[in-house]
Design an enzyme around this catalytic site. Structure first.
Site, short mmCIF file in Angstrom:
data_model
loop_
_atom_site.label_atom_id
_atom_site.label_comp_id
_atom_site.label_asym_id
_atom_site.label_seq_id
_atom_site.Cartn_x
_atom_site.Cartn_y
_atom_site.Cartn_z
N GLU A 275 17.17 -18.55 -5.75
CA GLU A 275 16.81 -17.21 -6.20
C GLU A 275 16.31 -17.24 -7.66
O GLU A 275 15.34 -16.57 -8.00
CB GLU A 275 18.03 -16.28 -6.04
CG GLU A 275 17.87 -14.88 -6.56
CD GLU A 275 16.71 -14.09 -5.96
OE1 GLU A 275 16.09 -14.55 -4.98
OE2 GLU A 275 16.40 -13.03 -6.51
N ASN B 181 -2.09 2.18 5.46
CA ASN B 181 -1.20 1.11 5.03
C ASN B 181 -0.90 0.28 6.27
O ASN B 181 -0.52 0.83 7.30
CB ASN B 181 0.07 1.76 4.46
CG ASN B 181 1.22 0.80 4.30
OD1 ASN B 181 1.00 -0.41 4.19
ND2 ASN B 181 2.43 1.32 4.27
N GLY B 182 -1.09 -1.04 6.19
CA GLY B 182 -0.83 -1.89 7.35
C GLY B 182 -2.05 -2.73 7.69
O GLY B 182 -2.97 -2.85 6.88
N TRP C 46 -2.74 -2.79 -1.66
CA TRP C 46 -2.43 -4.22 -1.72
C TRP C 46 -3.34 -4.85 -0.67
O TRP C 46 -3.14 -4.65 0.53
CB TRP C 46 -0.96 -4.43 -1.37
CG TRP C 46 -0.50 -5.85 -1.53
CD1 TRP C 46 -0.02 -6.43 -2.66
CD2 TRP C 46 -0.45 -6.86 -0.51
NE1 TRP C 46 0.31 -7.74 -2.41
CE2 TRP C 46 0.06 -8.03 -1.10
CE3 TRP C 46 -0.79 -6.89 0.84
CZ2 TRP C 46 0.24 -9.21 -0.39
CZ3 TRP C 46 -0.62 -8.07 1.55
CH2 TRP C 46 -0.10 -9.21 0.93
N LYS D 183 6.10 -4.52 -3.38
CA LYS D 183 7.54 -4.39 -3.18
C LYS D 183 7.95 -4.37 -1.72
O LYS D 183 8.98 -4.90 -1.33
CB LYS D 183 7.98 -3.09 -3.87
CG LYS D 183 9.47 -2.87 -3.90
CD LYS D 183 10.10 -3.73 -4.94
CE LYS D 183 11.60 -3.67 -4.91
NZ LYS D 183 12.18 -4.88 -5.49
N HIS E 75 16.95 -37.60 -3.54
CA HIS E 75 16.14 -37.99 -2.38
C HIS E 75 14.66 -37.66 -2.59
O HIS E 75 13.90 -37.63 -1.63
CB HIS E 75 16.66 -37.29 -1.12
CG HIS E 75 18.07 -37.68 -0.79
ND1 HIS E 75 18.41 -38.94 -0.36
CD2 HIS E 75 19.23 -36.99 -0.89
CE1 HIS E 75 19.73 -39.00 -0.18
NE2 HIS E 75 20.24 -37.83 -0.50
N LYS F 22 12.60 -15.99 -8.82
CA LYS F 22 12.40 -14.97 -9.86
C LYS F 22 11.40 -15.48 -10.89
O LYS F 22 10.50 -14.76 -11.29
CB LYS F 22 13.70 -14.63 -10.60
CG LYS F 22 14.71 -13.73 -9.95
CD LYS F 22 14.31 -12.33 -9.71
CE LYS F 22 13.53 -12.20 -8.45
NZ LYS F 22 14.14 -11.93 -7.22
N ARG G 38 4.22 -0.53 -4.65
CA ARG G 38 3.90 -0.99 -3.30
C ARG G 38 2.59 -1.76 -3.25
O ARG G 38 2.24 -2.35 -2.21
CB ARG G 38 3.82 0.19 -2.33
CG ARG G 38 5.11 0.97 -2.21
CD ARG G 38 4.92 2.12 -1.26
NE ARG G 38 4.62 1.66 0.07
CZ ARG G 38 5.52 1.35 0.97
NH1 ARG G 38 6.80 1.46 0.69
NH2 ARG G 38 5.17 0.92 2.16
N CYS H 288 0.85 -1.20 0.00
CA CYS H 288 0.00 0.00 0.00
C CYS H 288 0.89 1.24 0.00
O CYS H 288 1.89 1.30 0.70
CB CYS H 288 -0.95 0.08 1.17
SG CYS H 288 -2.11 -1.26 1.30
N GLU I 74 7.78 -15.71 -9.45
CA GLU I 74 7.19 -14.39 -9.15
C GLU I 74 6.61 -13.69 -10.37
O GLU I 74 5.56 -13.08 -10.29
CB GLU I 74 8.30 -13.45 -8.64
CG GLU I 74 8.66 -13.57 -7.22
CD GLU I 74 9.71 -12.54 -6.86
OE1 GLU I 74 10.83 -12.60 -7.41
OE2 GLU I 74 9.41 -11.66 -6.05
C1 F6R Z 1 11.60 -11.12 -4.47
C2 F6R Z 1 11.39 -10.06 -3.52
C3 F6R Z 1 10.92 -10.41 -2.16
C4 F6R Z 1 11.68 -9.59 -1.13
C5 F6R Z 1 11.13 -9.83 0.27
C6 F6R Z 1 11.92 -9.09 1.32
O1 F6R Z 1 11.98 -10.65 -5.72
O2 F6R Z 1 11.60 -8.91 -3.83
O3 F6R Z 1 11.04 -11.76 -1.92
O4 F6R Z 1 13.03 -9.94 -1.19
O5 F6R Z 1 9.80 -9.43 0.32
O6 F6R Z 1 11.93 -7.73 1.07
P1 F6R Z 1 13.03 -6.78 1.68
O7 F6R Z 1 14.33 -7.16 1.10
O8 F6R Z 1 12.59 -5.41 1.28
O9 F6R Z 1 12.99 -6.99 3.16
#
Ligand code: F6R
Length: 614
Positions: A487, A101-102, A75, A609, A510, A491, A27, A2, A494
């Site tokens: 990772e 927000n929250g 969000w 984000k 396994h 990616k 956000r 948000c 996501e």
């Molecule tokens: C993946 C991604 C998320 C963040 C996670 C933690 O691409 O961006 O998995 O890494 O939400 O966010 P931060 O690093 O802001 O604490």
């Protein structure tokens, strides 16, 4: 999670708000809305499901005259994304409008109590409960909105950043926070408000970061006032916003994600600048240098993080253990906070977070500090909550990351861990100056080597076409390449919504080996390192079961070339630096597969984000 924008001044309020929302869209983007206070005091609310562009279309042609306003991009937490659940929410008498927000954890209890007083609710949100509560307190106690907000926030359990406008007091915006970010921008006779500084970067660089349980009172022709919930005035600490507009634009790339992938040679250079010195033989991180006793005398290091940052943490563990011989544990912040952790004042806790606002990571920090641990932050956003809540730390300095899928922040975090490990090792004597130099020299060359690796772009774009419609992917790696595999898989899922699993390559036998057939592509991260021979066997195991293989290998590798369907060759670097290189083709692969599928890579569904809720 948000985004909040607010403005009080003489500019075109609507324009400031809508452009601010676009900047904060990373956000959350399931619905958006704004409240405009017309000169006479009337509050007009416009809301729309979907992205900010939908709201913009909805507002077109309407009378948007106003001098004050607040806005929100959502969000969803409580209630589905819809016009009705979109913020702002207003009190039933229409006097107050509020964005939030929250999450308000006790909203159900508060709602029931208000219902007993005859309050009616029209949405499923926790936010509507808060605005009705504030107005109920204001009316029943015949007090000011500020007093009512103070009383209401004392009853609220949870995390919030809120902004309120009032019909009866049209030249005022109130804004408060607890565990969710909120920044005030101070202009000449005007105030801006944002979840971060991006909505108003072109107007002012003077900012005030609101602290927990503080309320900012912004009134026309009056200086900014900060009070706590007991109405005690707080000191106003004006800071300089470290942000430029160019950093917030796509710079000719079709997406922020691609721009951020291609920026990495520069962001990596910025990250190590002034820190790896003397031709690579010395690493200086002020945060480590000033607290070297904490690192040298600790029993162990615990790293807490979420998501991509957690993958960087796994690499941090290997780097620190290898170079410093200090035991390291890595925890998901969300698990750590509820695990009744055993922590002492001889532990160092490192919290990693790009945004610096992740709720679970913040909570983990608070627990660690309450037990006396020394807490070190690794963050990107200057002035965010995590750098402020930690004892010391290092910024990764990669500039704003706008694409929701983290790319340049990941490599920045890994670089910082490499530098933490090298600097502690040099103080501890676990590496000689020559050994530090052997890595440090390469570290200085990494930006150039990443640039070379990015030349794989066209090859990866073509390759992606073959795999666009795969339904599942397996990502395998060992040692330093295992977190890279995790990772890579994250990616892909996501942004393309393809199911992908990252696995330690040796664990495949396994269980996951049962999944392998001609329909299941496997991405194997296999640079020349001390586990190379082992991973060649893993490649053979996949091959002999009919699986197709995309392998990331060191330039000149012939063994895996014979076995794999496709190889992506990357420059040779010392083993501990391979993740900085091998993660690049995986970022590009996920980007192109998602693009082929027509997905919105910068704003993938359901994600946001900055995860400021639990
Ligand atoms: C993946 C991604 C998320 C963040 C996670 C933690 O691409 O961006 O998995 O890494 O939400 O966010 P931060 O690093 O802001 O604490």
């Amino acid at each position: 999670m948000c985004g909040i924008v607010g403005y009080l001044g003489d500019r075109n309020v609507y324009e400031v708000l809508i452009n601010g929302l676009k900047r904060l869209e990373y956000r959350g983007y399931d619905s958006a809305g704004l409240a405009l206070v017309a000169p006479g005091g009337e509050i007009k609310i416009y809301k729309s499901k979907g992205k900010v562009s939908n709201l913009e279309a909805y507002c077109s042609g309407k009378d948007l005259t106003s001098r004050v306003g607040i806005a929100h991009t959502r969000w969803a937490t409580h209630g589905e994304p819809s016009d009705c659940n979109a913020h702002p929410h207003y009190s039933e008498d229409g006097n107050l409008a509020l964005v939030h927000n929250g999450t308000i954890e006790n909203y159900q209890l508060l709602k029931e109590a208000l219902q007993q007083h005859g309050c009616k609710f029209h949405t499923e949100t926790d936010t509507e409960v808060l605005v009705q509560l504030v107005e109920h307190i204001r009316v029943t106690n015949n007090c000011t909105t500020l007093e009512a907000l103070q009383a209401a926030l004392k009853q609220v359990i949870g995390a919030f950043a809120v902004a309120v406008v009032e019909k009866n007091n049209p030249d005022m915006v109130l804004a408060a926070r607890r565990s969710s970010p909120l920044v005030i921008g101070i202009g000449d006779g005007e105030y801006f408000l944002g979840s971060d500084g991006t909505p108003f970067v072109e107007y002012t660089s003077k900012v005030v970061y609101v602290k927990d349980d503080e309320i900012a009172v912004m009134e026309r022709n009056k200086p900014l006032k900060l009070v706590n919930l007991d109405n005690v005035e707080k000191k106003i600490d004006v800071k300089k916003l470290q942000l430029s507009i160019a950093q917030l634009e796509k710079g000719g790339y079709p997406h922020f994600m691609l721009k951020e992938i291609f920026e990495q040679p520069i962001t990596m250079r910025d990250c190590i600048r002034g820190r790896v010195v003397e031709g690579g033989s010395r690493v200086i991180l002020n945060g480590v240098m000033d607290n070297k006793d904490k690192f040298l005398n600790c029993n162990r290091i615990i790293i807490v993080a979420c998501g991509t940052s957690w993958h960087a943490a796994l690499l941090g563990k290997q780097l620190i253990q290898d170079m410093c011989r200090i035991p390291v544990e890595v925890e998901y912040a969300s698990e750590f906070r509820y695990s009744h952790p055993v922590i002492t004042d001889r532990d160092v806790v490192i919290a990693v977070s790009q945004s610096g606002e992740t709720a679970d990571t913040l909570a983990a920090i608070q627990i660690a500090r309450s037990k006396g641990a020394f807490v070190y932050g690794v963050s990107n956003v200057v002035g965010a909550s995590i750098p402020r809540e930690t004892d010391s730390g290092t910024y990764i300095h990669v500039g704003p990351e706008i694409g929701v899928a983290s790319t340049k922040a990941f490599t920045g975090q890994v670089l910082v861990f490499t530098m933490i490990a090298l600097s502690v090792a040099q103080y501890k004597g676990t590496l000689t100056t020559e050994q530090v130099k052997a890595v440090g020299e390469y570290l200085m060359r990494i930006p150039q080597l990443v640039k070379e690796t990015l030349k794989l772009n066209d090859k990866i774009r073509n390759l992606s076409l073959i795999y666009t419609y795969a339904r599942n992917f397996l990502y395998l790696g060992r040692g330093y390449s295992y977190p890279v595999a995790l990772e890579g898989a994250l990616k892909l899922k996501e942004i393309s919504y393809i199911h992908a699993e990252g696995y330690p390559a040796a664990e495949m036998k396994h269980g996951p080996i049962a999944l392998i057939d001609s329909e299941m592509p496997t991405v194997i991260v296999a640079p020349k390192d001390h586990l190379y021979e082992k991973i060649v066997s893993n490649v053979q195991q996949v091959k002999s079961r009919g699986g197709s293989i995309i392998a990331i290998v060191t330039k000149g590798d012939t063994t895996i070339r014979e076995l794999a369907d496709h190889v992506l060759e990357v420059p040779s670097v010392p083993e501990c630096l391979t993740p900085l290189i091998t993660s690049i083709p995986l970022q590009l692969l996920s980007y192109y597969i998602a693009i082929n599928k027509g997905k919105d890579v910068d704003m993938p569904r359901n994600l946001a984000k900055s995860v400021t809720v639990e």
